[in-house]
Scaffold this motif. Sequence first.
Motif, PDB file in Angstrom:
ATOM      1  N   UNK A   1     -11.257  -2.140 -12.430  1.00  0.00           N
ATOM      2  CA  UNK A   1     -10.423  -3.277 -12.021  1.00  0.00           C
ATOM      3  C   UNK A   1     -11.190  -4.583 -12.215  1.00  0.00           C
TER       4      UNK A   1
ATOM      5  N   UNK B   1       3.792   0.807 -10.579  1.00  0.00           N
ATOM      6  CA  UNK B   1       2.425   0.560 -11.052  1.00  0.00           C
ATOM      7  C   UNK B   1       2.154  -0.931 -11.239  1.00  0.00           C
ATOM      8  N   UNK B   2       3.184  -1.675 -11.623  1.00  0.00           N
ATOM      9  CA  UNK B   2       3.002  -3.132 -11.664  1.00  0.00           C
ATOM     10  C   UNK B   2       2.700  -3.668 -10.274  1.00  0.00           C
TER      11      UNK B   2
ATOM     12  N   UNK C   1      -4.301  -4.245  -6.250  1.00  0.00           N
ATOM     13  CA  UNK C   1      -5.585  -4.403  -6.947  1.00  0.00           C
ATOM     14  C   UNK C   1      -5.879  -5.857  -7.347  1.00  0.00           C
ATOM     15  N   UNK C   2      -4.883  -6.726  -7.233  1.00  0.00           N
ATOM     16  CA  UNK C   2      -5.117  -8.138  -7.537  1.00  0.00           C
ATOM     17  C   UNK C   2      -5.273  -8.450  -9.010  1.00  0.00           C
ATOM     18  N   UNK C   3      -4.684  -7.607  -9.866  1.00  0.00           N
ATOM     19  CA  UNK C   3      -4.745  -7.881 -11.304  1.00  0.00           C
ATOM     20  C   UNK C   3      -3.773  -9.016 -11.651  1.00  0.00           C
ATOM     21  N   UNK C   4      -4.064  -9.746 -12.758  1.00  0.00           N
ATOM     22  CA  UNK C   4      -3.166 -10.851 -13.122  1.00  0.00           C
ATOM     23  C   UNK C   4      -1.770 -10.354 -13.485  1.00  0.00           C
ATOM     24  N   UNK C   5      -0.772 -11.201 -13.258  1.00  0.00           N
ATOM     25  CA  UNK C   5       0.615 -10.826 -13.565  1.00  0.00           C
ATOM     26  C   UNK C   5       0.799 -10.600 -15.048  1.00  0.00           C
ATOM     27  N   UNK C   6       1.690  -9.678 -15.371  1.00  0.00           N
ATOM     28  CA  UNK C   6       1.932  -9.365 -16.783  1.00  0.00           C
ATOM     29  C   UNK C   6       2.698 -10.513 -17.442  1.00  0.00           C
TER      30      UNK C   6
ATOM     31  N   UNK D   1      -3.162  -2.216 -16.805  1.00  0.00           N
ATOM     32  CA  UNK D   1      -2.797  -2.318 -15.381  1.00  0.00           C
ATOM     33  C   UNK D   1      -2.360  -0.962 -14.828  1.00  0.00           C
ATOM     34  N   UNK D   2      -1.573  -0.234 -15.616  1.00  0.00           N
ATOM     35  CA  UNK D   2      -1.056   1.035 -15.123  1.00  0.00           C
ATOM     36  C   UNK D   2      -2.146   2.102 -15.041  1.00  0.00           C
TER      37      UNK D   2
ATOM     38  N   UNK E   1     -10.324  -7.706 -14.990  1.00  0.00           N
ATOM     39  CA  UNK E   1     -10.016  -9.081 -14.561  1.00  0.00           C
ATOM     40  C   UNK E   1     -10.796 -10.118 -15.356  1.00  0.00           C
TER      41      UNK E   1
ATOM     42  N   UNK F   1      -3.739   1.277 -11.858  1.00  0.00           N
ATOM     43  CA  UNK F   1      -2.869   1.688 -10.746  1.00  0.00           C
ATOM     44  C   UNK F   1      -2.974   3.198 -10.518  1.00  0.00           C
TER      45      UNK F   1
ATOM     46  N   UNK G   1       1.498   3.309  -3.170  1.00  0.00           N
ATOM     47  CA  UNK G   1       0.548   4.329  -3.631  1.00  0.00           C
ATOM     48  C   UNK G   1       1.089   5.712  -3.306  1.00  0.00           C
TER      49      UNK G   1
ATOM     50  N   UNK H   1       0.824  -1.211   0.000  1.00  0.00           N
ATOM     51  CA  UNK H   1       0.000   0.000   0.000  1.00  0.00           C
ATOM     52  C   UNK H   1       0.863   1.267   0.000  1.00  0.00           C
TER      53      UNK H   1
ATOM     54  N   UNK I   1      -3.907   5.174  -7.139  1.00  0.00           N
ATOM     55  CA  UNK I   1      -3.032   6.192  -6.526  1.00  0.00           C
ATOM     56  C   UNK I   1      -3.835   7.458  -6.241  1.00  0.00           C
TER      57      UNK I   1
ATOM     58  N   UNK J   1       6.888   2.915 -13.414  1.00  0.00           N
ATOM     59  CA  UNK J   1       6.227   1.812 -14.124  1.00  0.00           C
ATOM     60  C   UNK J   1       6.242   0.534 -13.278  1.00  0.00           C
TER      61      UNK J   1
ATOM     62  N   UNK K   1      -3.965  -8.022 -17.383  1.00  0.00           N
ATOM     63  CA  UNK K   1      -2.596  -8.542 -17.390  1.00  0.00           C
ATOM     64  C   UNK K   1      -1.686  -7.665 -18.255  1.00  0.00           C
TER      65      UNK K   1
ATOM     66  N   UNK L   1       1.465  -2.046  -7.700  1.00  0.00           N
ATOM     67  CA  UNK L   1       0.122  -1.621  -7.277  1.00  0.00           C
ATOM     68  C   UNK L   1      -0.934  -2.463  -7.986  1.00  0.00           C
ATOM     69  N   UNK L   2      -0.777  -2.635  -9.290  1.00  0.00           N
ATOM     70  CA  UNK L   2      -1.759  -3.398 -10.061  1.00  0.00           C
ATOM     71  C   UNK L   2      -1.893  -4.831  -9.552  1.00  0.00           C
ATOM     72  N   UNK L   3      -0.746  -5.449  -9.283  1.00  0.00           N
ATOM     73  CA  UNK L   3      -0.791  -6.868  -8.925  1.00  0.00           C
ATOM     74  C   UNK L   3      -1.012  -7.101  -7.439  1.00  0.00           C
TER      75      UNK L   3
END
Lengths: 385, 335
Positions: free
Chosen positions: B216, A372-373, A380-385, B236-237, B220, B240, A318, A315, B244, A369, B231, A375-377
């Motif tokens: 979000x 942001x990866x 926010x629980x987004x899938x891995x790139x 994703x950014x 997904x 993010x 952020x 967190x 933020x 960048x 993904x 934060x995203x993963x």
Amino acid sequence: MDLKFTAEDQKFREEAREWLNANVFKERRPHGGDEMREYDLAWQKCQYDGGWAGVSWPEEYGGMGLGLTRQLIWYEEYARANAPDNHLCFVGLNHGGPTIIAHGDADQKKEHLRSILSGEKIWCQGFSEPNAGSDLASLKTRAYVDGNELVITGSKIWTSHGHLSDMQELLVRTDPEAPKHKGISWVIFDMNTPGLELRPIEIMTAPNHTHFVQCFYDEARVPLKNVVGGLNNGWSVAMSTLGFERGTAQIKDQIRYAFLVEEMIARARERYGAAFLDGDEFGSRLAQLRADMAAARAMTYMVVSRAQHDVSPAMASLMRAMVGQVQQRVRRLAFDIIGADGLENPEDDDWVYFYLRTYATTIAAGTSQIQRNIIGERVLGLPRS
Amino acid sequence: MDLLPSDDQQQIVDTIKDFLRNEAPVDRLREFGAIGNPDALLWPQLGELGFFALGLPDDRGGVGLSAAEEMLAFQQFGYHLVSPGIFGLVLGARIAAFAGEDALRDELLAGGIKVGLANSRGAAGAADEYHLFEAEEAAWVLLVSEEGAALYPRDAFSEIVRVNSTDSALVLERAKLSGAPRVAISAETDNIHDRALMLMGAYAVGVSEGARDLAVDYSKIREQFGKPIGAFQSIKHVCADMAIRSEAALCQASFAALVMDEGSPDTPFHATASKIVACETAVRNAADCIQVHGAFGFTAEANVHHYLKRAHVADMMWGSLREQRRRILTFPTPA
């Protein structure tokens, strides 16, 4: 929710303020070279002698053994007193030292911690490599065990102040056969070790501003006892303490930046007249930054609050991501406000120097960048790139 | 110092969340049809649960909690895009309470009547010209200014004309103010203007978070090129960035509420900063949310457009970003 500090916290704040007002170095901090090293070490030693170095460090190593809230208060007062940022001590105080506190053995703690706090030793970082930046885990600097020594060959880059440092926190590959995150070790490296060569790298702020070095290790030998947290365990050691760089230390910057915005408002009024407020682009940008700086400070309070509740350290990304952007916007506007004066870059004008410096704020310690990866993963629980 | 809700405060948040999740899912706006919303039907229940009285002192007929609890409640109201008529009830009850109009106060706190919002049309109209939001069947209309706040009977307004609302989930009218307020309090009596800005900031935080979560969740499940679009770093950014901005807005809203509770002279500064940061965030998050949804985000079948339009209403209410930016430069440096 509560904004109040306890009576003990307030007492601590008053004592900190009093000490800082009496002791803060008034001379301008040099921008580079041995003068800067001497300045930073002297100011660190002054804080140590006064008993104020290492607010959240354990008492047995010369710290005060206090919690994050006191650390926050100390940094607030530090910024308000306009105390100089001794950046050369940053890695030791916020990264190398805390890593040894968390993962080091008794001998490592005894040997290294106090000299960081007391302003005797400067630490630098040896993490990034020419081909391992954002993809840090692909680092290739090799170290093999020979008797009770590690023998290191390879190269590190973007080492801030490496040419002014005594010690280095170094990540090396000790098991090339293992998966990339598994074969890395975290090593205490003495910058006087034979086999180390440095190449200075000038930065974009002005000619002759050496900030980084590239380090070349040619069979450099380090005692095996300098491995911290176990051989081949360096990735988890490094990751567990990377968060220290993303925490409370930033409150200083935020308060400084908030003051700077106030100064910018004053300077813009002086230069363009009070009418600039009404409808002018500068007025609107200053107003937005005034609001954003308030939010940035509130975010730091939230980071400290979350740490008390044991919420995921991801967190804190952020706050870091937000602050990096805002600092760039503040400095860019400061540069715009001085107009054509910005095309001159005299040694004594911080507004130009620091404008150029802020291009680092979205790169250092993980690019925005990569933030942001994370934060995203992780947030926010987004899938891995 | 702790910016996070206490256990008691979290309990209030969870109760409101559960209630709104069941009774006011955002889908209701699509299902309701062309114009308006069914939210006035919720007022009596919300009133009974005490949610209009959270920040009123108990010796003035309230629950006796602080601005922090009110802030948390309005964050949830924004998240579910609850009709801004709810500001009319909460702030209206406050006006009545501080004016000693106890019967009116209790009527408002019970949620049995509707209160619309009057907002200056600014440069778009003459000084006496207003937009009325959610005021069609309202007994009262709330007007907030830097000088204070007042409840007007609806018939204090003349030349009322219904207009198409950009935010079609709200009923919008144009009107001229020609009558006198029934109940009014000044800024010296209560910091109601700061409170209105602070709560609108909290509401906009909720709108921002709603848009963030919608984007979000969608990224997904929506798949392209054989994987969820979330993904891809390009998506994703964006998500993010929404997170933020929402976090910054939430932190400032929390800070503003706490500063207000302390009675600090920095209250107007932080309330204004909160509205600026949150409204800017709400519009940007809603815009990003549309983009993440692609063509679907451009349709009325998706809920996304409601967030964008509500964000603009929140921004315009009681002074838009442009005016708030002017104002914030007039405050002294905060502590």
